[in-house]
Motif scaffolding. Sequence first.
Motif, short mmCIF file in Angstrom:
data_model
loop_
_atom_site.label_atom_id
_atom_site.label_comp_id
_atom_site.label_asym_id
_atom_site.label_seq_id
_atom_site.Cartn_x
_atom_site.Cartn_y
_atom_site.Cartn_z
N ILE A 381 109.12 -9.49 11.69
CA ILE A 381 110.34 -9.30 12.47
C ILE A 381 110.02 -8.46 13.71
CG2 ILE A 381 112.71 -8.45 12.48
CD1 ILE A 381 112.26 -10.74 10.56
N SER A 382 110.34 -8.98 14.88
CA SER A 382 110.15 -8.24 16.13
C SER A 382 111.38 -7.38 16.38
CB SER A 382 109.94 -9.21 17.30
OG SER A 382 108.79 -9.98 17.11
N GLU A 383 111.15 -6.11 16.67
CA GLU A 383 112.26 -5.24 17.00
C GLU A 383 112.85 -5.63 18.34
OE1 GLU A 383 113.48 -3.32 14.92
OE2 GLU A 383 111.87 -3.27 13.44
N LEU A 384 114.15 -5.62 18.44
CA LEU A 384 114.84 -6.04 19.64
C LEU A 384 114.39 -5.23 20.85
CD1 LEU A 384 117.05 -8.03 20.58
CD2 LEU A 384 118.71 -6.19 20.28
N GLY A 385 113.92 -5.92 21.88
CA GLY A 385 113.53 -5.27 23.12
C GLY A 385 112.14 -4.65 23.09
N THR A 386 111.38 -4.85 22.00
CA THR A 386 110.04 -4.27 21.92
C THR A 386 109.07 -5.31 21.37
OG1 THR A 386 110.14 -3.48 19.62
CG2 THR A 386 111.14 -2.08 21.32
N ASP A 387 107.79 -4.96 21.41
CA ASP A 387 106.75 -5.81 20.83
C ASP A 387 106.37 -5.36 19.42
OD1 ASP A 387 106.58 -7.36 23.14
OD2 ASP A 387 105.12 -6.01 24.08
N VAL A 388 107.09 -4.38 18.92
CA VAL A 388 106.80 -3.84 17.60
C VAL A 388 107.27 -4.83 16.52
CG1 VAL A 388 107.24 -1.95 15.99
CG2 VAL A 388 107.03 -1.49 18.45
N LYS A 389 106.38 -5.10 15.57
CA LYS A 389 106.72 -6.00 14.47
C LYS A 389 106.53 -5.30 13.14
CE LYS A 389 105.66 -10.40 16.73
NZ LYS A 389 104.96 -11.69 16.62
N ARG A 390 107.30 -5.73 12.16
CA ARG A 390 107.16 -5.22 10.81
C ARG A 390 107.36 -6.35 9.83
NH1 ARG A 390 112.27 -4.41 8.87
NH2 ARG A 390 113.91 -4.49 10.44
N SER A 391 106.76 -6.19 8.67
CA SER A 391 106.82 -7.23 7.65
C SER A 391 108.05 -7.03 6.77
CB SER A 391 105.55 -7.18 6.78
OG SER A 391 104.41 -7.46 7.57
N VAL A 392 108.77 -8.12 6.56
CA VAL A 392 109.97 -8.09 5.72
C VAL A 392 109.88 -9.24 4.73
CG1 VAL A 392 112.48 -8.26 5.65
CG2 VAL A 392 111.36 -7.10 7.58
N LYS A 393 110.02 -8.94 3.47
CA LYS A 393 110.02 -9.98 2.44
C LYS A 393 111.42 -10.56 2.33
CE LYS A 393 108.97 -10.83 -2.44
NZ LYS A 393 108.52 -10.23 -3.72
#
Length: 560
Positions: A381-393
């Motif tokens: 999932i990409s955080e809105l307005g950023t390039d930061v991603k995190r894994s979500v099951k």
Amino acid sequence: MFPTSTSPSSNNYERLENGMGPGRASRKLAWRKLAIGVVVLIGLVWFFGPREGTDFIPDLPTPGLEDTYIPPQGMIPTTSKPSSSQNDSIDSPSKEPSSSTRPTSPETDPDPLKTIYCATPHKSSSPLVQYALMIDAGSTGSRIHVYKFHNCGPSPVYEYEVFKMTQPGLSAYKGRPADAAESLDVLLDEAMRVVPASLRSCTPVAVKATAGLRLLGTDESAEILEAVKRHLVVKYPFALPETDGVAIMDGKDEGVYAWITANYLLDTIRADSPAGTTSYAVLDLGGGSTQIVFEPVFDEGKPDSALKEGEHKYDLEFGGVKRVLYQHSYLGYGLKSARESVHRVVDFMASLRTSRTAGASSTAPVPNPCIAQGTEKVMEISELGTDVKRSVKMVGEDVGSFDACNRVLELVMAKDALCELKPCSFDGVYQPSLMETFPSGKILLLSYFYDRVNPLLPLSLSSPQPPLTITAISDLATDVCLGRTAWERRWGGNKELMDELEGRPEWCLDLTFMHALLVLGYEFGDAREVTLGKSIEGTELGWCLGATIAMVGAELKCRA
């Protein structure tokens, strides 16, 4: 026969608002985010409250199923077959070549300087045989299409092509324009092998660059294009068109040329096409964007009796006929972009339900109505307005269903966006009503439409299936979203497909999005018949042949 555009060039290919669809102007950004947030909050209970019959789903690639069967009536066969349009160009029907004698490559061509379809050209001013070269300079590689045409009829008729590709693409040679130009030698040497020496000086060649070179910037891309042009003129004998012979292709040209390719191969726009033949609307679904191109017909007695001016309007002269096409490319509404948008919305809504701060890490699975029941997948999932991603099951559990997923897509489609130029389809984009201006025309669905729907259709070895309708797509989505029990009932005898469905939980999302795009977005009726297409008579559907046909039909000058 040259396609010409009199409208302003489009910037849609450069506008993407975090994968949620085409960007709006900066002055509209704040209110749109606020509006979406309010709608999401209001719809929270509606989406995730208790419901009867709600379900969930996942993603999958296309099984290796080939069209070795008689396809449904709503599908264009991808296997080679005799060309009726070529038959029409033969001088004597009694001398029509059998399918086994039709050349499909230089190796099966009895004489590259001649054609088996006639002995003399339809027009004395035209050559009997014409070759043309189109180089598709894409982001990952460059590809050459060497086409052979004959002029037995009033317009050029395509016979066969030779294809070759090389990697990397021109954009990989930033700061090295000479190396970029020389990277095309392997492709042009193939053209030298195929095209007879006596015809090379009258064989046009064009290099059309797409997204990769666009991203380099104006100066770097201009240097590479100029080096390629110079290299072609100095080293090779082919004829380079005076305008746009080597250029970055406008996004709208890509869609229109794909429309030309499909309708040319389907014999709806040739000079010798049957009178009264209507063209197909061509809908292409890629990963990052989706395109629609069609020829609207207006009722002069109504207020909106013509296509309004703008970048959506494309004036085309083809086969001796002047046509006005509507075209638009929705950047951010391709299949992969739609997935990202849906997952982001689902994750945000889950954060509200669990009092989790949006963006904060969490190991708890997130119920996702667009993933098949009984399946799960870890999403980035990409955080809105950023390039930061995190894994979500994300899990389908018992919530995955076509109806529940469709409610999420109603948010993503931005159907209620501000419409400055009416009428609009979705995301505030002007489009004449398809119900009024294209009420009964045929619809051709390409790319991911084909890849996702085709494997799920029944394999008939004896008789054609009923015509494919948009309702059939929603029926497929319903069963895919319900999980293994529904899969076993419908496709249990196809182990390969069952494995694909298990491994691609987002297939539910894909099909539901396609249905939403057709019905909610473009406002086609559920009963409307559609046709799937990947290739026609062995030729892939895409922009290259259309661009080449337009080039061959123009006033070309041979090299001195």
